[in-house]
Motif scaffolding. Structure first.
Motif, PDB file in Angstrom:
ATOM      1  N   PRO A  14       0.831  -1.210   0.000  1.00  0.00           N
ATOM      2  CA  PRO A  14       0.000   0.000   0.000  1.00  0.00           C
ATOM      3  C   PRO A  14       0.865   1.260   0.000  1.00  0.00           C
ATOM      4  CG  PRO A  14      -0.062  -1.071   2.137  1.00  0.00           C
ATOM      5  CD  PRO A  14       0.707  -1.965   1.230  1.00  0.00           C
ATOM      6  N   PRO A  15       0.832   2.033  -1.089  1.00  0.00           N
ATOM      7  CA  PRO A  15       1.672   3.226  -1.161  1.00  0.00           C
ATOM      8  C   PRO A  15       1.333   4.251  -0.084  1.00  0.00           C
ATOM      9  CG  PRO A  15       0.687   2.768  -3.300  1.00  0.00           C
ATOM     10  CD  PRO A  15       0.091   1.823  -2.330  1.00  0.00           C
ATOM     11  N   SER A  16       0.086   4.300   0.351  1.00  0.00           N
ATOM     12  CA  SER A  16      -0.291   5.278   1.370  1.00  0.00           C
ATOM     13  C   SER A  16       0.421   4.997   2.686  1.00  0.00           C
ATOM     14  CB  SER A  16      -1.808   5.278   1.574  1.00  0.00           C
ATOM     15  OG  SER A  16      -2.251   3.997   1.973  1.00  0.00           O
ATOM     16  N   THR A  17       0.618   3.732   3.015  1.00  0.00           N
ATOM     17  CA  THR A  17       1.333   3.380   4.247  1.00  0.00           C
ATOM     18  C   THR A  17       2.788   3.824   4.177  1.00  0.00           C
ATOM     19  OG1 THR A  17      -0.091   1.451   4.532  1.00  0.00           O
ATOM     20  CG2 THR A  17       1.971   1.469   5.764  1.00  0.00           C
ATOM     21  N   ILE A  18       3.427   3.553   3.056  1.00  0.00           N
ATOM     22  CA  ILE A  18       4.841   3.915   2.891  1.00  0.00           C
ATOM     23  C   ILE A  18       5.001   5.435   2.873  1.00  0.00           C
ATOM     24  CG2 ILE A  18       6.850   3.702   1.393  1.00  0.00           C
ATOM     25  CD1 ILE A  18       5.974   1.052   2.689  1.00  0.00           C
ATOM     26  N   VAL A  19       4.153   6.118   2.113  1.00  0.00           N
ATOM     27  CA  VAL A  19       4.286   7.577   1.991  1.00  0.00           C
ATOM     28  C   VAL A  19       3.975   8.263   3.313  1.00  0.00           C
ATOM     29  CG1 VAL A  19       3.347   9.623   0.868  1.00  0.00           C
ATOM     30  CG2 VAL A  19       3.922   7.622  -0.486  1.00  0.00           C
ATOM     31  N   SER A  20       2.945   7.821   4.018  1.00  0.00           N
ATOM     32  CA  SER A  20       2.636   8.464   5.303  1.00  0.00           C
ATOM     33  C   SER A  20       3.754   8.227   6.317  1.00  0.00           C
ATOM     34  CB  SER A  20       1.299   7.966   5.849  1.00  0.00           C
ATOM     35  OG  SER A  20       1.362   6.594   6.162  1.00  0.00           O
ATOM     36  N   SER A  21       4.352   7.045   6.296  1.00  0.00           N
ATOM     37  CA  SER A  21       5.493   6.791   7.192  1.00  0.00           C
ATOM     38  C   SER A  21       6.693   7.649   6.813  1.00  0.00           C
ATOM     39  CB  SER A  21       5.878   5.321   7.153  1.00  0.00           C
ATOM     40  OG  SER A  21       4.832   4.526   7.626  1.00  0.00           O
TER      41      SER A  21
END
Length: 87
Positions: free
Chosen positions: A53-60
């Motif tokens: 999930p790109p949202s998990t990586i980007v938010s982290s």
């Protein structure tokens, strides 16, 4: 008959636009850019294809950048694929 063809073209066009924005998360890329995180659209697309999930990586990455840490998105992605807790 022409109305049916026009409706079909409109439907196919809307579906194509939805498909493009599904695979290319432009909004997520823009929020990363505004936050000072450098990540390419190609990386986001490849994350989606690898079932990350790109949202998990980007938010982290955004959280770590705001905290003064420098993390590599490839390392975060590898950590996620290994079953680690990225957040």
């Amino acid at each position: 008959m022409e109305i049916g063809i026009i409706a079909l073209i409109v439907f196919v066009s809307l579906f194509a636009i939805w498909l493009i924005f599904y695979f290319i998360p432009v909004g997520l890329w823009f929020s990363a850019l505004v936050s000072g995180v450098r990540i390419s659209l190609l990386q986001l697309i490849l994350m989606r294809w690898r079932k990350v999930p790109p949202s998990t990586i980007v938010s982290s990455m955004i959280e770590s950048t705001k905290a003064g840490l420098s993390l590599d998105p490839n390392e975060l992605e590898a950590h996620y694929l290994a079953g680690g807790n990225v957040t």
